[in-house]
Design a protein around this motif. Structure first.
Motif, PDB file in Angstrom:
ATOM      1  N   ARG A   3       0.832  -1.204   0.000  1.00 33.83           N
ATOM      2  CA  ARG A   3       0.000   0.000   0.000  1.00 33.83           C
ATOM      3  C   ARG A   3       0.869   1.257   0.000  1.00 33.83           C
ATOM      4  O   ARG A   3       0.577   2.223  -0.701  1.00 33.83           O
ATOM      5  CB  ARG A   3      -0.926  -0.007   1.208  1.00 33.83           C
ATOM      6  CG  ARG A   3      -2.069  -0.971   1.088  1.00 33.83           C
ATOM      7  CD  ARG A   3      -3.032  -0.823   2.260  1.00 33.83           C
ATOM      8  NE  ARG A   3      -4.110  -1.756   2.142  1.00 33.83           N
ATOM      9  CZ  ARG A   3      -4.249  -2.847   2.892  1.00 33.83           C
ATOM     10  NH1 ARG A   3      -3.376  -3.123   3.830  1.00 33.83           N
ATOM     11  NH2 ARG A   3      -5.261  -3.659   2.703  1.00 33.83           N
ATOM     12  N   SER A  15      -6.185  -1.116  -5.549  1.00 27.08           N
ATOM     13  CA  SER A  15      -7.521  -1.704  -5.427  1.00 27.08           C
ATOM     14  C   SER A  15      -7.361  -3.064  -4.742  1.00 27.08           C
ATOM     15  O   SER A  15      -6.260  -3.601  -4.636  1.00 27.08           O
ATOM     16  CB  SER A  15      -8.149  -1.884  -6.808  1.00 27.08           C
ATOM     17  OG  SER A  15      -7.443  -2.867  -7.547  1.00 27.08           O
ATOM     18  N   SER A  16      -8.450  -3.619  -4.298  1.00 29.06           N
ATOM     19  CA  SER A  16      -8.375  -4.922  -3.638  1.00 29.06           C
ATOM     20  C   SER A  16      -7.854  -5.988  -4.599  1.00 29.06           C
ATOM     21  O   SER A  16      -7.104  -6.880  -4.207  1.00 29.06           O
ATOM     22  CB  SER A  16      -9.736  -5.326  -3.068  1.00 29.06           C
ATOM     23  OG  SER A  16     -10.706  -5.365  -4.079  1.00 29.06           O
ATOM     24  N   SER A  20      -4.331  -7.982  -3.950  1.00 27.11           N
ATOM     25  CA  SER A  20      -4.317  -9.444  -3.928  1.00 27.11           C
ATOM     26  C   SER A  20      -3.295 -10.004  -4.913  1.00 27.11           C
ATOM     27  O   SER A  20      -2.525 -10.907  -4.580  1.00 27.11           O
ATOM     28  CB  SER A  20      -5.717  -9.966  -4.248  1.00 27.11           C
ATOM     29  OG  SER A  20      -5.727 -11.356  -4.320  1.00 27.11           O
TER      30      SER A  20
END
Length: 66
Positions: A3, A15-16, A20
């Motif tokens: 992040r 973004s998620s 991931s």
């Protein structure tokens, strides 16, 4: 750390989906690096995050928006 790299380079959080995917890549890279004889965990992690940084710096989003 991922992040923070995104925020520093792209001025936004990942973004998620991105988070991931990058976590998976860091894990796989670290695992591959640790398979080498004499490779230490901290060195493998540092190299993994350096690769993420390099990829972000070479992304179109960084090159053309900044």
């Amino acid at each position: 750390r991922i992040r923070q790299l995104y925020l520093t380079v792209l001025s936004r959080y990942p973004s998620s989906k991105e988070l991931s995917a990058v976590r998976k890549l860091v894990f796989e890279h670290r695992r591959t690096q640790l398979a080498q004889p004499g490779k230490q965990l901290q060195v493998a992690l540092t190299e993994s995050y350096e690769d993420v940084l390099w990829a972000l710096l070479n992304s179109n989003e960084f090159k053309f928006v900044k």
